[in-house]
Every structure is written in structure tokens, then in C-alpha cells.
Design an enzyme around this catalytic site. Structure first.
Site, short mmCIF file in Angstrom:
data_model
loop_
_atom_site.label_atom_id
_atom_site.label_comp_id
_atom_site.label_asym_id
_atom_site.label_seq_id
_atom_site.Cartn_x
_atom_site.Cartn_y
_atom_site.Cartn_z
N TYR A 293 0.70 -1.32 -0.04
CA TYR A 293 -0.04 0.05 -0.27
C TYR A 293 0.78 1.39 -0.05
O TYR A 293 0.56 2.18 -0.76
CB TYR A 293 -0.93 -0.22 1.20
CG TYR A 293 -1.29 1.30 1.56
CD1 TYR A 293 -2.59 1.98 0.86
CD2 TYR A 293 -1.22 1.99 2.50
CE1 TYR A 293 -3.26 2.96 0.67
CE2 TYR A 293 -1.61 3.20 2.82
CZ TYR A 293 -2.97 3.61 1.84
OH TYR A 293 -3.48 4.86 2.24
N HIS A 294 1.71 1.38 0.73
CA HIS A 294 2.82 2.49 0.97
C HIS A 294 3.54 2.73 -0.38
O HIS A 294 3.52 3.87 -1.03
CB HIS A 294 3.74 1.98 2.05
CG HIS A 294 4.76 3.29 2.29
ND1 HIS A 294 6.06 3.17 1.79
CD2 HIS A 294 4.70 4.30 2.96
CE1 HIS A 294 6.69 4.40 2.16
NE2 HIS A 294 5.84 5.17 2.58
N HIS A 295 4.22 1.52 -0.99
CA HIS A 295 4.78 1.60 -2.22
C HIS A 295 3.69 2.18 -3.57
O HIS A 295 4.16 3.26 -4.23
CB HIS A 295 5.43 0.25 -2.98
CG HIS A 295 6.55 -0.02 -2.32
ND1 HIS A 295 7.87 0.83 -2.49
CD2 HIS A 295 7.13 -1.22 -1.53
CE1 HIS A 295 8.84 0.25 -1.76
NE2 HIS A 295 8.50 -0.92 -1.50
#
Length: 286
Positions: free
Chosen positions: A149-151
Site C-alpha cells: 500500500y505504501h509503495h
């Protein structure tokens, strides 16, 4: 807002040719025309994640330790260089032009070619950083929601924000470079077979949490300025998007910190206590 001809720049010891030759207008035009390509890259990334995990279910894991060490060393070195080239402009802006300028004036792209070049490199680097997940899938390691999700969100937000020259990105870029300098260096040491103290991992996660807190604070302040009709080179949509993103990061990283360092630490203490009590209980029985 101060005029750009009043902006002073830091005195760099040395400026490389590729930095002095940087033309920000060309990169912005390219990103305005192509930033939506990020959605295609994200789509391919998601297919690889779930398709790769499916294909690896009944296959032996790949070690890839040497390649992983090289990968993290490259990203760590890149982050260190990026931090060294962007921090001087950031500090110079804060000390000579103030907080408002650091948040609301994109001179770090339009005026400073050194910082501008490494801002461009930062934005582009979010694409190859997706490669972190390749190692997790091929080595059959746990892939948590926070990771992918962060990437995905950082890639899409960075590319979109560069197309707008979002001025508050000065803060986000410098913080990210600095944290990644430590994080990827730590990962490189781990991949090389070294065992850095557990406290370093806790410090890295703590720095990431601090990064999210500062990110939220900067965005909220920019939002207040816009509501007061004070000129700031950030669009209302971008601010709302960034607040939502940084807040979600804070929640996820806080949960990761709690489950990884607090809960596991308590479990170890309970296990140690039980182990210590066992001989005593045994002696009482006999």
C-alpha cells in the site's frame, strides 16, 4: 509571497554537470503528460504480487541474499546522496526565508538546479523501489498490507505532485531521503549477514512515525493557509489527498510498531518468565 528574484540559494562546494544542466521545465512537461502511466505500473505491480505469490506456493524459496544486499546498498547509497544534495537547500530555506517559504514556494525545483535534479530523481526512484517487493515474493517472506500500500500510494502521489510542482513536497522529499538512508543501509547489513541491534529497527520505525506526524502537520498548516486565501503553491485537492495518505501511514506504521516491538517483546518476557518458573515448579512437585 516573496518574489523569486529575492530567493537566495545555498553555496554548494561542488555542482556536477548533470545537476547544472538540469532543466526543470522539460521534466514537468513530461510528468504532466505521463504521470498517469503510474496507474499502469501499479496494475502490473499488483498482478506480480498476487500472481507471484500463487506461483511460489509450491516452489522452493529463492535465497537471493547477494542480489538483495547489492539492491539495498544501491538504494541506500542513492538515498544518502539524495539527502546530502537536498538537505542544504532545505536548511538554507528555513533559516533564510522561513517556514512559510519552505511550505509554499517551490523554489527548490524552479530556482535550485541541484535540489531540482534530486527532486526529479526522487520522484522517478519510486518506480524501481517497487522492486523491494520482488525479493519478498521470491523469497516467500510475509508481505504485509502496509508494504505494498505504501509503495503504490507514494508512487502515484509523487508523480502527481511533481506535475503540479507541489511546494510542500520539499519537506516530504528531504524526510524520505533521510529515513531511507538509514533504512536501506540497515537492510543491506542484514542481507550481508550482519545482525544490527534490534533497537536500530525500532529507531527506523520511530523515524517513519515521526515523518508521518510532520507530514500531517505541514499539510494541515498548508490547508489552513489556503482556507485563509493566503497564496500557497499547493492545490486544495492535493492537500486533502496528502493528509489522508499521511494519516493512513501513521495508523499503519503505529500498528506495525505495536505488533512488532511491543507485543512480541511482551510475549518474550512471558515465555522467559514461564521458563524460569518451570524448574522451581518441578522441584516442588518432586
Amino acid at each position: 509571497m516573496k518574489e523569486y528574484n529575492q530567493v537566495t540559494l545555498p553555496n554548494y562546494t561542488y555542482v556536477f554537470n548533470f545537476e547544472s544542466d538540469f532543466i526543470h521545465q522539460k521534466t514537468r512537461t513530461w510528468m504532466q503528460d505521463n504521470w498517469t502511466l503510474g496507474f499502469y505500473y501499479v496494475g502490473a505491480y499488483m498482478v506480480f504480487i498476487f500472481g507471484g505469490q500463487y506461483l511460489m506456493q509450491n516452489r522452493p524459496r529463492f535465497e537471493l541474499r547477494g542480489v538483495l544486499c547489492l539492491w539495498n546498498t544501491i538504494l541506500g547509497t542513492f538515498s544518502i546522496i539524495g539527502a546530502c544534495r537536498t538537505v542544504p537547500e532545505f536548511l538554507h530555506t528555513l533559516t533564510h526565508h522561513g517556514l512559510y517559504h519552505s511550505v509554499c514556494v517551490p523554489s527548490f525545483i524552479e530556482q535550485d538546479r541541484v535540489s531540482g535534479f534530486w527532486t526529479w530523481m526522487f520522484v522517478l526512484s519510486k518506480l524501481p523501489e517497487l522492486g523491494d517487493t520482488v525479493f519478498i515474493v521470491l523469497r516467500k517472506q510475509p508481505l504485509i498490507f502496509l508494504h505494498w500500500y505504501h509503495h503504490i500510494t507514494v508512487l502515484l502521489y509523487s508523480w502527481f505532485s511533481y506535475s503540479e510542482y507541489t511546494s510542500s513536497a520539499r519537506w516530504f522529499i528531504v524526510m524520505n531521503y533521510c529515513v531511507h538512508s538509514i533504512m536501506y543501509s540497515y537492510f543491506a547489513l542484514r542481507a550481508a549477514g550482519y545482525a544490527p541491534p534490534r533497537q536500530i529497527a525500532m529507531v527506523i520505525t520511530s523515524l517513519q512515525l515521526l515523518q508521518m506526524v510532520v507530514g500531517c502537520a505541514i499539510n494541515l498548516w498548508a490547508h489552513q493557509l489556503l482556507q485563509k486565501n493566503i497564496e500557497c503553491h499547493v492545490t486544495p485537492f492535493n492537500v486533502k489527498l496528502s493528509i489522508a495518505m499521511y494519516f493512513s501511514y501513521f495508523v499503519l506504521f503505529a500498528r506495525f510498531f505495536y505488533t512488532t516491538y511491543v507485543l512480541k517483546s511482551n510475549k518474550k518476557k512471558n515465555i522467559s518468565a514461564s521458563t524460569a518458573e518451570y524448574p522451581l515448579m518441578k522441584s516442588k512437585i518432586h
